[in-house]
Design a protein around this motif. Structure first.
Motif, PDB file in Angstrom:
ATOM      1  N   GLY A   1       0.828  -1.204   0.000  1.00 30.99           N
ATOM      2  CA  GLY A   1       0.000   0.000   0.000  1.00 30.99           C
ATOM      3  C   GLY A   1       0.856   1.244   0.000  1.00 30.99           C
ATOM      4  O   GLY A   1       2.052   1.204   0.237  1.00 30.99           O
ATOM      5  N   GLY A   2       0.215   2.351  -0.330  1.00 32.60           N
ATOM      6  CA  GLY A   2       0.910   3.621  -0.369  1.00 32.60           C
ATOM      7  C   GLY A   2       0.573   4.374  -1.639  1.00 32.60           C
ATOM      8  O   GLY A   2      -0.470   4.168  -2.251  1.00 32.60           O
ATOM      9  N   THR A   3       1.502   5.216  -2.034  1.00 33.34           N
ATOM     10  CA  THR A   3       1.300   6.104  -3.184  1.00 33.34           C
ATOM     11  C   THR A   3       1.980   5.552  -4.432  1.00 33.34           C
ATOM     12  O   THR A   3       2.711   4.559  -4.369  1.00 33.34           O
ATOM     13  N   ILE A   4       1.777   6.237  -5.536  1.00 34.91           N
ATOM     14  CA  ILE A   4       2.468   5.888  -6.774  1.00 34.91           C
ATOM     15  C   ILE A   4       3.986   5.968  -6.559  1.00 34.91           C
ATOM     16  O   ILE A   4       4.731   5.110  -7.041  1.00 34.91           O
ATOM     17  N   SER A   5       4.456   6.962  -5.819  1.00 34.04           N
ATOM     18  CA  SER A   5       5.900   7.059  -5.517  1.00 34.04           C
ATOM     19  C   SER A   5       6.390   5.842  -4.752  1.00 34.04           C
ATOM     20  O   SER A   5       7.462   5.311  -5.037  1.00 34.04           O
ATOM     21  N   ASP A   6       5.608   5.402  -3.775  1.00 35.98           N
ATOM     22  CA  ASP A   6       5.966   4.196  -3.023  1.00 35.98           C
ATOM     23  C   ASP A   6       6.006   2.983  -3.946  1.00 35.98           C
ATOM     24  O   ASP A   6       6.897   2.142  -3.847  1.00 35.98           O
ATOM     25  N   PHE A   7       5.036   2.915  -4.839  1.00 35.60           N
ATOM     26  CA  PHE A   7       4.981   1.802  -5.777  1.00 35.60           C
ATOM     27  C   PHE A   7       6.204   1.804  -6.700  1.00 35.60           C
ATOM     28  O   PHE A   7       6.749   0.748  -7.006  1.00 35.60           O
ATOM     29  N   ALA A   8       6.645   2.979  -7.150  1.00 39.12           N
ATOM     30  CA  ALA A   8       7.821   3.064  -8.015  1.00 39.12           C
ATOM     31  C   ALA A   8       9.039   2.462  -7.319  1.00 39.12           C
ATOM     32  O   ALA A   8       9.815   1.712  -7.937  1.00 39.12           O
TER      33      ALA A   8
ATOM     34  N   ILE B   1      -2.762   4.201  -3.957  1.00 36.75           N
ATOM     35  CA  ILE B   1      -3.171   2.976  -4.622  1.00 36.75           C
ATOM     36  C   ILE B   1      -4.105   2.214  -3.702  1.00 36.75           C
ATOM     37  O   ILE B   1      -3.854   2.123  -2.499  1.00 36.75           O
ATOM     38  N   GLU B   2      -5.179   1.674  -4.281  1.00 35.22           N
ATOM     39  CA  GLU B   2      -6.192   0.953  -3.511  1.00 35.22           C
ATOM     40  C   GLU B   2      -6.251  -0.512  -3.948  1.00 35.22           C
ATOM     41  O   GLU B   2      -5.808  -0.865  -5.040  1.00 35.22           O
ATOM     42  N   GLU B   3      -6.844  -1.343  -3.120  1.00 38.03           N
ATOM     43  CA  GLU B   3      -7.066  -2.758  -3.416  1.00 38.03           C
ATOM     44  C   GLU B   3      -7.722  -2.916  -4.792  1.00 38.03           C
ATOM     45  O   GLU B   3      -8.679  -2.224  -5.114  1.00 38.03           O
ATOM     46  N   GLY B   4      -7.163  -3.817  -5.596  1.00 38.24           N
ATOM     47  CA  GLY B   4      -7.744  -4.128  -6.890  1.00 38.24           C
ATOM     48  C   GLY B   4      -7.394  -3.170  -8.017  1.00 38.24           C
ATOM     49  O   GLY B   4      -7.818  -3.373  -9.157  1.00 38.24           O
ATOM     50  N   ASP B   5      -6.620  -2.126  -7.740  1.00 34.43           N
ATOM     51  CA  ASP B   5      -6.251  -1.171  -8.784  1.00 34.43           C
ATOM     52  C   ASP B   5      -5.423  -1.837  -9.882  1.00 34.43           C
ATOM     53  O   ASP B   5      -4.742  -2.843  -9.649  1.00 34.43           O
ATOM     54  N   VAL B   6      -5.494  -1.237 -11.056  1.00 34.85           N
ATOM     55  CA  VAL B   6      -4.648  -1.629 -12.179  1.00 34.85           C
ATOM     56  C   VAL B   6      -3.681  -0.476 -12.413  1.00 34.85           C
ATOM     57  O   VAL B   6      -4.095   0.658 -12.672  1.00 34.85           O
ATOM     58  N   ILE B   7      -2.391  -0.763 -12.277  1.00 32.55           N
ATOM     59  CA  ILE B   7      -1.346   0.237 -12.437  1.00 32.55           C
ATOM     60  C   ILE B   7      -0.590  -0.070 -13.731  1.00 32.55           C
ATOM     61  O   ILE B   7      -0.137  -1.193 -13.939  1.00 32.55           O
ATOM     62  N   ALA B   8      -0.474   0.927 -14.591  1.00 34.01           N
ATOM     63  CA  ALA B   8       0.239   0.754 -15.852  1.00 34.01           C
ATOM     64  C   ALA B   8       1.494   1.612 -15.858  1.00 34.01           C
ATOM     65  O   ALA B   8       1.457   2.763 -15.400  1.00 34.01           O
TER      66      ALA B   8
END
Length: 80
Positions: free
Chosen positions: A26-33, A65-72
């Motif tokens: 979980g977290g933000t797009i920055s965290d995901f990167a 970002i939330e549960e079930g999101d699709v990140i491209a």
């Protein structure tokens, strides 16, 4: 949380696949990167020009970002 990640163009070549389902803490797009670079080291230093989309809409770095999101991950594409 479970998310789906889509890879396009040069990013797809670096990762070696076009899609995967991942467990993300979980977290933000920055965290995901940061997370995705740890998972796929060939992406290190290559995400500066990559756009991130969340559920088919371009996302800001602080978007959550939330549960079930699709990140491209969408790199710049040249056409002609």
């Amino acid at each position: 949380m479970n998310i789906t990640v889509l890879y396009f163009a040069a990013v797809r070549e670096l990762v070696g696949k076009d899609e995967e389902k991942l467990a993300f803490a979980g977290g933000t797009i920055s965290d995901f990167a940061l997370f995705i670079v740890e998972r796929h080291p060939p992406l290190a230093g290559r995400l500066a020009s990559v756009r991130f989309a969340r559920n088919e809409t371009f996302a800001t770095s602080d978007e959550r970002i939330e549960e079930g999101d699709v990140i491209a991950l969408i790199p710049p594409v040249a056409g002609g």
